[in-house]
Design an enzyme around this catalytic site. Structure first.
Site, short mmCIF file in Angstrom:
data_model
loop_
_atom_site.label_atom_id
_atom_site.label_comp_id
_atom_site.label_asym_id
_atom_site.label_seq_id
_atom_site.Cartn_x
_atom_site.Cartn_y
_atom_site.Cartn_z
N LYS A 1 0.32 -1.70 6.18
CA LYS A 1 -0.04 -0.75 7.50
C LYS A 1 -1.67 -0.53 7.28
O LYS A 1 -2.40 -0.99 8.33
CB LYS A 1 0.73 0.26 7.59
CG LYS A 1 0.76 1.06 8.59
CD LYS A 1 1.91 1.97 8.88
CE LYS A 1 2.12 2.62 7.48
NZ LYS A 1 1.44 4.04 7.05
N ARG B 1 5.03 10.12 13.40
CA ARG B 1 5.97 9.64 12.25
C ARG B 1 7.35 10.61 12.37
O ARG B 1 8.39 10.28 11.67
CB ARG B 1 5.32 10.09 10.94
CG ARG B 1 5.10 9.20 9.91
CD ARG B 1 4.74 9.90 8.60
NE ARG B 1 4.60 9.06 7.52
CZ ARG B 1 3.75 8.50 7.01
NH1 ARG B 1 2.52 8.35 7.94
NH2 ARG B 1 3.47 7.80 5.99
N ARG C 1 -0.17 -0.87 -6.33
CA ARG C 1 -1.49 -0.74 -5.49
C ARG C 1 -2.67 0.11 -6.12
O ARG C 1 -2.75 1.14 -7.00
CB ARG C 1 -0.95 -0.09 -4.11
CG ARG C 1 -1.91 0.36 -3.34
CD ARG C 1 -1.36 0.60 -1.86
NE ARG C 1 -0.40 1.99 -1.70
CZ ARG C 1 0.08 2.20 -0.57
NH1 ARG C 1 0.04 1.42 0.38
NH2 ARG C 1 0.91 3.45 -0.58
N ARG D 1 -3.08 5.97 -5.96
CA ARG D 1 -2.68 7.03 -5.42
C ARG D 1 -1.85 7.82 -6.18
O ARG D 1 -0.88 7.55 -6.76
CB ARG D 1 -2.12 6.72 -3.82
CG ARG D 1 -3.28 6.64 -2.83
CD ARG D 1 -2.69 5.87 -1.61
NE ARG D 1 -1.49 6.82 -1.09
CZ ARG D 1 -0.90 6.43 -0.02
NH1 ARG D 1 -1.36 5.49 0.59
NH2 ARG D 1 0.15 6.78 0.14
N ARG E 1 9.54 8.63 -0.12
CA ARG E 1 8.86 8.09 0.99
C ARG E 1 9.54 7.15 2.15
O ARG E 1 9.57 7.25 2.93
CB ARG E 1 7.33 7.71 0.59
CG ARG E 1 6.68 8.84 0.01
CD ARG E 1 5.41 8.48 -0.61
NE ARG E 1 4.61 7.37 -0.31
CZ ARG E 1 3.91 6.41 -1.04
NH1 ARG E 1 4.03 6.79 -2.28
NH2 ARG E 1 3.10 5.74 -0.25
P1 ADP Z 1 2.45 5.85 3.19
O1 ADP Z 1 2.84 5.22 4.73
O2 ADP Z 1 2.34 4.82 2.44
O3 ADP Z 1 3.47 6.96 2.81
P2 ADP Z 1 0.29 7.38 4.23
O4 ADP Z 1 -1.29 7.32 3.71
O5 ADP Z 1 0.41 6.87 5.68
O6 ADP Z 1 1.12 6.45 3.19
O7 ADP Z 1 0.90 9.11 4.08
C1 ADP Z 1 0.66 9.53 3.09
C2 ADP Z 1 1.54 11.04 3.10
O8 ADP Z 1 0.69 11.74 4.07
C3 ADP Z 1 2.89 10.87 3.62
O9 ADP Z 1 3.65 10.86 2.47
C4 ADP Z 1 2.75 12.41 4.07
O10 ADP Z 1 2.97 13.35 3.03
C5 ADP Z 1 1.52 12.58 4.57
N1 ADP Z 1 1.49 12.25 6.18
C6 ADP Z 1 0.68 11.17 6.64
N2 ADP Z 1 0.79 10.93 8.01
C7 ADP Z 1 1.59 12.02 8.26
C8 ADP Z 1 2.48 12.31 9.65
N3 ADP Z 1 2.22 11.71 10.72
N4 ADP Z 1 3.17 13.37 9.43
C9 ADP Z 1 3.36 14.16 8.52
N5 ADP Z 1 3.14 13.94 7.23
C10 ADP Z 1 1.86 12.75 7.00
#
Ligand code: ADP
Length: 218
Positions: A13, A88, A127, A159, A170
């Site tokens: 993504k 989300r 990653r 990360r 996740r």
């Molecule tokens: P990934 O899709 O690989 O989990 P992201 O970088 O999109 O990675 O998100 C990392 C973390 O940030 C998520 O596991 C969550 O804790 C938080 N997060 C990101 N976007 C949201 C969202 N829209 N709502 C709630 N938590 C979020």
């Protein structure tokens, strides 16, 4: 163009969002990147969310909705944006609709990057992200040449939430929350699935461009 990119952790993504942003000249808005930025700065939001991210859980709707509201009001979003990691939850999708309506705008397309779970886990646990420019590598599938990012930096980071245990959490969160969101955007006739298992980032991007081609040239 107003776009949303869906995909499980590890689906590519972030990589595709960057490519789309560069192609269309619109910003990538990644809630994950914004939250990690706050953690790195040690801001009060960062302190609030650090443990939540480390455990692979979601931060509150109120907090991310407010972040998005502020971000979309910025000048560079006026031509469009690609949302990566938002919405989300159903509440976030509803809030986004309202927000865009207030601005006289709407989502034009939602892409879902579909990858098998087996490949997702392999991708995530290998990653690396460049600490300087944010480029994403994978030690197995797309290693940084000679351990260095193409921007010249050797600051390649893993990360904090990219470990097997957190990854499972996740992935489960994603499976639960995405099902309903996919339905919401399917109903609105906005959703395109991009089957991405086994494909390189460039191969996926070719499919993305095809899927967006009709809108990008309007
Ligand atoms: P990934 O899709 O690989 O989990 P992201 O970088 O999109 O990675 O998100 C990392 C973390 O940030 C998520 O596991 C969550 O804790 C938080 N997060 C990101 N976007 C949201 C969202 N829209 N709502 C709630 N938590 C979020």
């Amino acid at each position: 163009m107003e776009l949303i990119l869906f995909g499980a952790p590890g689906s590519g993504k972030g990589t595709q969002a960057k490519k789309i942003a560069a192609w269309l000249g619109i910003p990538q808005i990644s809630t994950g990147d914004i939250l990690r930025g706050e953690i790195q700065k040690g801001s009060s939001i960062g302190l609030q969310v650090k443990e939540i991210l480390a455990g692979g859980n979601l931060v509150s709707d109120a907090l991310v909705i407010e972040m998005i509201r502020a971000r979309l009001a910025e000048e560079d979003c006026q031509k469009g944006f690609v949302l990566d990691g938002f919405p989300r939850t159903e509440a976030q999708a509803t809030a986004l609709d309202l927000l865009l309506e207030e601005m006289g705008r709407s989502i034009q397309c939602v892409l879902s990057l579909d990858v098998s779970e087996e490949e997702l886990v392999a991708r995530i646990t290998k990653r690396q992200t460049c600490g300087k420019c944010g480029a994403i590598y994978n030690t197995q599938f797309s290693p940084a040449p000679n351990g260095r990012c193409t921007c010249g930096s050797d600051d390649l980071r893993v990360r904090a939430d990219d470990n097997e245990e957190t990854v499972r959490n996740r992935l489960q969160n994603y499976a639960e929350s995405s099902e309903i969101l996919i339905k919401v955007y399917e109903k609105k006739n906005l959703l395109s699935h991009i089957e991405s298992t086994g494909l390189t980032p460039d191969q996926v991007f070719t499919k993305v461009r095809e899927a967006l081609g009709h809108i990008a040239h309007e």
